[in-house]
Design a protein around this motif. Structure first.
Motif, PDB file in Angstrom:
ATOM      1  N   ARG A   1      37.662  48.513  27.591  1.00 37.74           N
ATOM      2  CA  ARG A   1      37.884  49.307  28.799  1.00 37.74           C
ATOM      3  C   ARG A   1      37.224  50.650  28.567  1.00 37.74           C
ATOM      4  NH1 ARG A   1      43.579  48.867  31.718  1.00 37.74           N
ATOM      5  NH2 ARG A   1      43.805  46.620  31.721  1.00 37.74           N
ATOM      6  N   CYS A   2      36.724  51.247  29.630  1.00 38.04           N
ATOM      7  CA  CYS A   2      36.162  52.588  29.453  1.00 38.04           C
ATOM      8  C   CYS A   2      37.267  53.544  29.030  1.00 38.04           C
ATOM      9  CB  CYS A   2      35.477  53.052  30.724  1.00 38.04           C
ATOM     10  SG  CYS A   2      36.497  52.865  32.168  1.00 38.04           S
ATOM     11  N   THR A   3      38.527  53.227  29.369  1.00 34.82           N
ATOM     12  CA  THR A   3      39.658  54.090  29.010  1.00 34.82           C
ATOM     13  C   THR A   3      40.390  53.610  27.745  1.00 34.82           C
ATOM     14  OG1 THR A   3      41.020  52.810  30.528  1.00 34.82           O
ATOM     15  CG2 THR A   3      40.131  54.884  31.374  1.00 34.82           C
TER      16      THR A   3
ATOM     17  N   ALA B   1      44.060  63.217  32.179  1.00 35.31           N
ATOM     18  CA  ALA B   1      44.909  63.740  31.106  1.00 35.31           C
ATOM     19  C   ALA B   1      46.340  63.312  31.407  1.00 35.31           C
ATOM     20  CB  ALA B   1      44.792  65.255  31.018  1.00 35.31           C
ATOM     21  N   ASN B   2      46.925  62.527  30.507  1.00 31.55           N
ATOM     22  CA  ASN B   2      48.246  61.921  30.735  1.00 31.55           C
ATOM     23  C   ASN B   2      49.284  62.455  29.754  1.00 31.55           C
ATOM     24  OD1 ASN B   2      47.055  60.212  32.655  1.00 31.55           O
ATOM     25  ND2 ASN B   2      46.649  58.624  31.133  1.00 31.55           N
ATOM     26  N   VAL B   3      50.529  62.502  30.201  1.00 29.77           N
ATOM     27  CA  VAL B   3      51.635  62.869  29.312  1.00 29.77           C
ATOM     28  C   VAL B   3      52.583  61.684  29.212  1.00 29.77           C
ATOM     29  CG1 VAL B   3      53.590  64.441  28.969  1.00 29.77           C
ATOM     30  CG2 VAL B   3      51.448  65.308  29.936  1.00 29.77           C
ATOM     31  N   ASN B   4      52.829  61.250  27.996  1.00 29.11           N
ATOM     32  CA  ASN B   4      53.715  60.114  27.710  1.00 29.11           C
ATOM     33  C   ASN B   4      53.282  58.821  28.408  1.00 29.11           C
ATOM     34  OD1 ASN B   4      55.217  61.526  25.880  1.00 29.11           O
ATOM     35  ND2 ASN B   4      56.692  62.234  27.397  1.00 29.11           N
ATOM     36  N   ILE B   5      51.982  58.655  28.535  1.00 27.90           N
ATOM     37  CA  ILE B   5      51.336  57.412  28.989  1.00 27.90           C
ATOM     38  C   ILE B   5      50.112  57.300  28.093  1.00 27.90           C
ATOM     39  CG2 ILE B   5      50.158  56.263  30.919  1.00 27.90           C
ATOM     40  CD1 ILE B   5      51.547  58.094  32.823  1.00 27.90           C
ATOM     41  N   GLY B   6      49.641  56.098  27.828  1.00 27.83           N
ATOM     42  CA  GLY B   6      48.419  55.974  27.030  1.00 27.83           C
ATOM     43  C   GLY B   6      47.188  56.411  27.808  1.00 27.83           C
ATOM     44  N   THR B   7      46.015  56.164  27.227  1.00 28.71           N
ATOM     45  CA  THR B   7      44.765  56.562  27.915  1.00 28.71           C
ATOM     46  C   THR B   7      44.277  55.497  28.878  1.00 28.71           C
ATOM     47  OG1 THR B   7      43.407  55.539  26.183  1.00 28.71           O
ATOM     48  CG2 THR B   7      43.963  57.881  25.916  1.00 28.71           C
ATOM     49  N   SER B   8      44.804  54.274  28.695  1.00 30.83           N
ATOM     50  CA  SER B   8      44.180  53.117  29.317  1.00 30.83           C
ATOM     51  C   SER B   8      44.763  52.830  30.689  1.00 30.83           C
ATOM     52  CB  SER B   8      44.420  51.934  28.385  1.00 30.83           C
ATOM     53  OG  SER B   8      43.959  50.761  28.955  1.00 30.83           O
ATOM     54  N   GLY B   9      43.873  52.507  31.615  1.00 29.29           N
ATOM     55  CA  GLY B   9      44.331  52.115  32.949  1.00 29.29           C
ATOM     56  C   GLY B   9      44.586  53.321  33.835  1.00 29.29           C
ATOM     57  N   ALA B  10      44.443  53.118  35.121  1.00 35.43           N
ATOM     58  CA  ALA B  10      44.659  54.214  36.064  1.00 35.43           C
ATOM     59  C   ALA B  10      45.053  53.618  37.399  1.00 35.43           C
ATOM     60  CB  ALA B  10      43.390  55.032  36.203  1.00 35.43           C
ATOM     61  N   GLU B  11      45.710  54.429  38.219  1.00 32.46           N
ATOM     62  CA  GLU B  11      46.078  53.972  39.564  1.00 32.46           C
ATOM     63  C   GLU B  11      44.980  54.349  40.542  1.00 32.46           C
ATOM     64  OE1 GLU B  11      49.919  55.243  40.862  1.00 32.46           O
ATOM     65  OE2 GLU B  11      50.717  55.148  38.833  1.00 32.46           O
ATOM     66  N   ILE B  12      44.831  53.559  41.610  1.00 30.25           N
ATOM     67  CA  ILE B  12      43.734  53.816  42.527  1.00 30.25           C
ATOM     68  C   ILE B  12      43.946  55.071  43.386  1.00 30.25           C
ATOM     69  CG2 ILE B  12      42.971  51.386  42.634  1.00 30.25           C
ATOM     70  CD1 ILE B  12      44.492  52.824  45.656  1.00 30.25           C
ATOM     71  N   GLY B  13      45.179  55.575  43.451  1.00 29.86           N
ATOM     72  CA  GLY B  13      45.444  56.732  44.312  1.00 29.86           C
ATOM     73  C   GLY B  13      44.787  58.022  43.852  1.00 29.86           C
TER      74      GLY B  13
ATOM     75  N   GLY C   1      46.478  50.259  24.519  1.00 26.95           N
ATOM     76  CA  GLY C   1      45.252  51.018  24.787  1.00 26.95           C
ATOM     77  C   GLY C   1      44.096  50.605  23.893  1.00 26.95           C
ATOM     78  N   ALA C   2      44.409  50.263  22.647  1.00 22.78           N
ATOM     79  CA  ALA C   2      43.334  49.948  21.694  1.00 22.78           C
ATOM     80  C   ALA C   2      42.898  48.489  21.753  1.00 22.78           C
ATOM     81  CB  ALA C   2      43.802  50.294  20.281  1.00 22.78           C
ATOM     82  N   VAL C   3      43.833  47.576  22.017  1.00 22.78           N
ATOM     83  CA  VAL C   3      43.465  46.147  21.923  1.00 22.78           C
ATOM     84  C   VAL C   3      43.405  45.441  23.273  1.00 22.78           C
ATOM     85  CG1 VAL C   3      44.557  46.071  19.641  1.00 22.78           C
ATOM     86  CG2 VAL C   3      45.759  45.073  21.601  1.00 22.78           C
TER      87      VAL C   3
END
Ligand code: NAD
Length: 513
Positions: free
Chosen positions: A298-300, A454-466, A290-292
């Motif tokens: 990334r915006c996330t 808001a995610n649980v046990n996933i980082g902040t970065s990236g998202a699915e298109i759905g 997520g950080a690097v």
């Protein structure tokens, strides 16, 4: 190696100098002054692109207005079929386009491919959506009446995009807008114009093959002044703008002053809350990627880690260890984890942030710095850095678009961590690392995270298109991509039909003549 690979990619994408600036589809105009696309990978100039002139912009808008008359009456599933063909072209050209994204923007080749995959996924979504642009039906209070709502296209959708997702963000907007019956004018970032030209060529071929008119997909190029032509133009009912909060405030004012609609996707300041019930391995992977990842552009991207004091040292040491293993270098080389920043201005912002955090009382625990020497000639490669900081530091409150991670402690219950997480002006992405059901549910509850994601046990970065993508507060409030985000590209109409010979009024009002 890079040169050969890029030359092959440019050839596969059919990029030629005569297609360099402004386009309504197959037709290209290049009357404006030129600016260069420079790769942060090796500092090479990839191409010259011409800036759109006000006269060319006028032609684009008129062509788009004309095209809308044809496109809007084509049944939505047939528009979906055109998007399906566009998707087939993206699948065919995934590798060269991914390579060009990587070379022009500086993200890893894997992430370049991932970005094109996002385009493919949103096309799949849009094709299905083209048969599901549903409105509701309601029961009328009057006898012999039928009431329902339908969605009609808006007209011209203006898309302004940022450098960091140079092609995916356009596709999230444009393919949904297309199936909705809109025509689009895209202004890519002036830092990544060539990927824009490549996408426009792919789209134009598909529209031409279907004997559709010029103007359904249009491209304008240049800096914010070209963007302003659209934001001030009453003929463009919706502006979808992705970029910095500074830009979003300007766009919102320009569009708002003419009562147009805007969809804003702006900066984030994303945090992961790390609780005592964490899975350490997952936390380290999530936080470090997520950080690097994308060199923190990334915006996330993860900007802040809010760690419970009881496990602070353990988590800190594991993350510092992981940073020691990072390989920084040419993003087209798949052995590297971190590529360059977009340009030397971004490097200055990064250096400035590291200076400021120390001035405000923070402590650097993983040193940063600009890399020099062989392979780093562009001057855009920096070392990912970590600082211990307080949430209220001025610099921590700002989004620095670079790999700088701030660590901070919380004590007591998860509510204290949530307060820190929410204590910034941005509201894009957030995450909690916990196996404690109560903490996870509290984080997701009405009194939990105030972010759009808001995610649980996933980082902040990236998202699915759905899912619908976007954030609150200074992130702008817009939602793109999946779920019902399509509704913003359409206008809703409520229809009531009387099939009797009487004319009863609503609310039982009597009006006898
Ligand atoms: P930027 O704000 O500098 O530029 C973005 C786009 O806006 C460019 O095309 C630019 O030419 C245009 N622009 C700038 N000022 C304008 C104006 N006044 N009128 C019209 N157009 C104008 O952003 P950037 O440096 O390219 O991208 C990085 C930023 O984008 C970060 O803040 C990042 O968080 C944000 N971002 C947000 C999302 C999201 O979905 N929330 C996604 C990607 C990037």
């Amino acid at each position: 190696l890079t040169n050969v690979a890029i030359a092959e990619a440019l050839k596969a994408l059919e990029l030629e100098p005569q297609n360099s600036g402004t386009s309504t589809g197959s037709k290209w105009m290049h009357g404006g002054s030129t600016f260069e696309s420079v790769s942060p990978v090796d500092g090479a100039t990839i191409a010259s692109v011409t800036q759109t002139t006000p006269e060319e912009y006028e032609q684009v808008v008129q062509t788009a207005q004309e095209a809308f008359k044809t496109w809007r009456v084509m049944p939505a599933p047939q528009r979906g079929e055109v998007v399906r063909q566009f998707n087939a072209e993206l699948r065919r050209l995934k590798e060269p386009l991914g390579k060009l994204v990587s070379y022009e923007m500086g993200k890893s080749y894997q992430e370049g491919l991932g970005e094109v995959q996002e385009m493919i996924d949103i096309c799949d979504f849009a094709v299905g959506l083209s048969r599901q642009l549903h409105g509701l039906t309601m029961h009328s209070e009057r006898p012999g009446h039928r009431m329902y709502e339908q969605y009609h296209p808006l007209g011209i959708v203006g898309i302004i995009s940022a450098f960091n997702f140079p092609v995916a963000v356009w596709s999230w907007n444009t393919v949904l807008a297309w199936v909705c019956g809109d025509v689009c004018i895209w202004k890519p970032s002036e830092k990544t114009p060539l990927t824009g030209v490549a996408c426009q060529k792919i789209a134009a071929r598909v529209f031409a093959k279907n004997n559709l008119p010029e103007g359904i997909s249009c491209l304008i190029n240049g800096d914010y002044k070209v963007g302003e032509l659209m934001t001030q133009d009453e003929r463009v009912p919706l502006i979808s703008a992705t970029g910095s909060t500074r830009m979003g405030k300007q766009v919102a004012q320009a569009v708002g002053s003419r009562l147009g609609k805007s969809l804003l996707e702006l900066g984030g300041n994303n945090a992961i809350i790390v609780t005592p019930d964490l899975d350490l391995k997952m936390t380290v992977i999530g936080a470090v990627f997520g950080a690097v990842g994308t060199a923190g552009q990334r915006c996330t991207s993860t900007r802040r880690l809010i760690i419970h004091e009881s496990i602070y040292d353990k988590v800190k040491n594991a993350i510092v260890d992981a940073y020691g293993q990072l390989r920084i270098g040419n993003p087209l080389d798949e052995n590297n984890h971190v590529g360059p920043l977009i340009d030397t201005d971004a490097v200055k912002n990064y250096q400035n942030a590291l200076k400021k955090v120390v001035e405000e009382g923070g402590k650097i625990i993983v040193e940063g710095g600009v890399l020099e020497g062989e392979g780093y000639e562009s001057g855009c490669y920096v070392k990912p850095a970590i600082a211990e900081a307080q949430n209220n530091f001025e610099i921590v409150q700002h989004e620095t678009f670079a790999p700088v991670l701030y660590l901070m402690k919380y004590s007591g219950s998860v509510e204290n961590a949530i307060e820190l997480q929410n204590g910034v002006r941005q509201g894009l992405s957030s995450a909690i690392m916990t196996n404690n059901l109560r903490e996870a549910e509290r984080f997701l509850s009405v009194a939990g995270s105030d972010c759009g994601i808001a995610n649980v046990n996933i980082g902040t970065s990236g998202a699915e298109i759905g899912g619908a993508f976007g954030g609150e507060k200074e992130t702008g409030g817009g939602r793109e991509s999946g779920s019902d985000a399509w509704k913003v590209y359409m206008r809703r109409q409520t229809n009531t039909i009387n099939y009797t010979t009487e004319l009863p009024l609503a609310q039982g009002i009597k009006f006898d003549l």
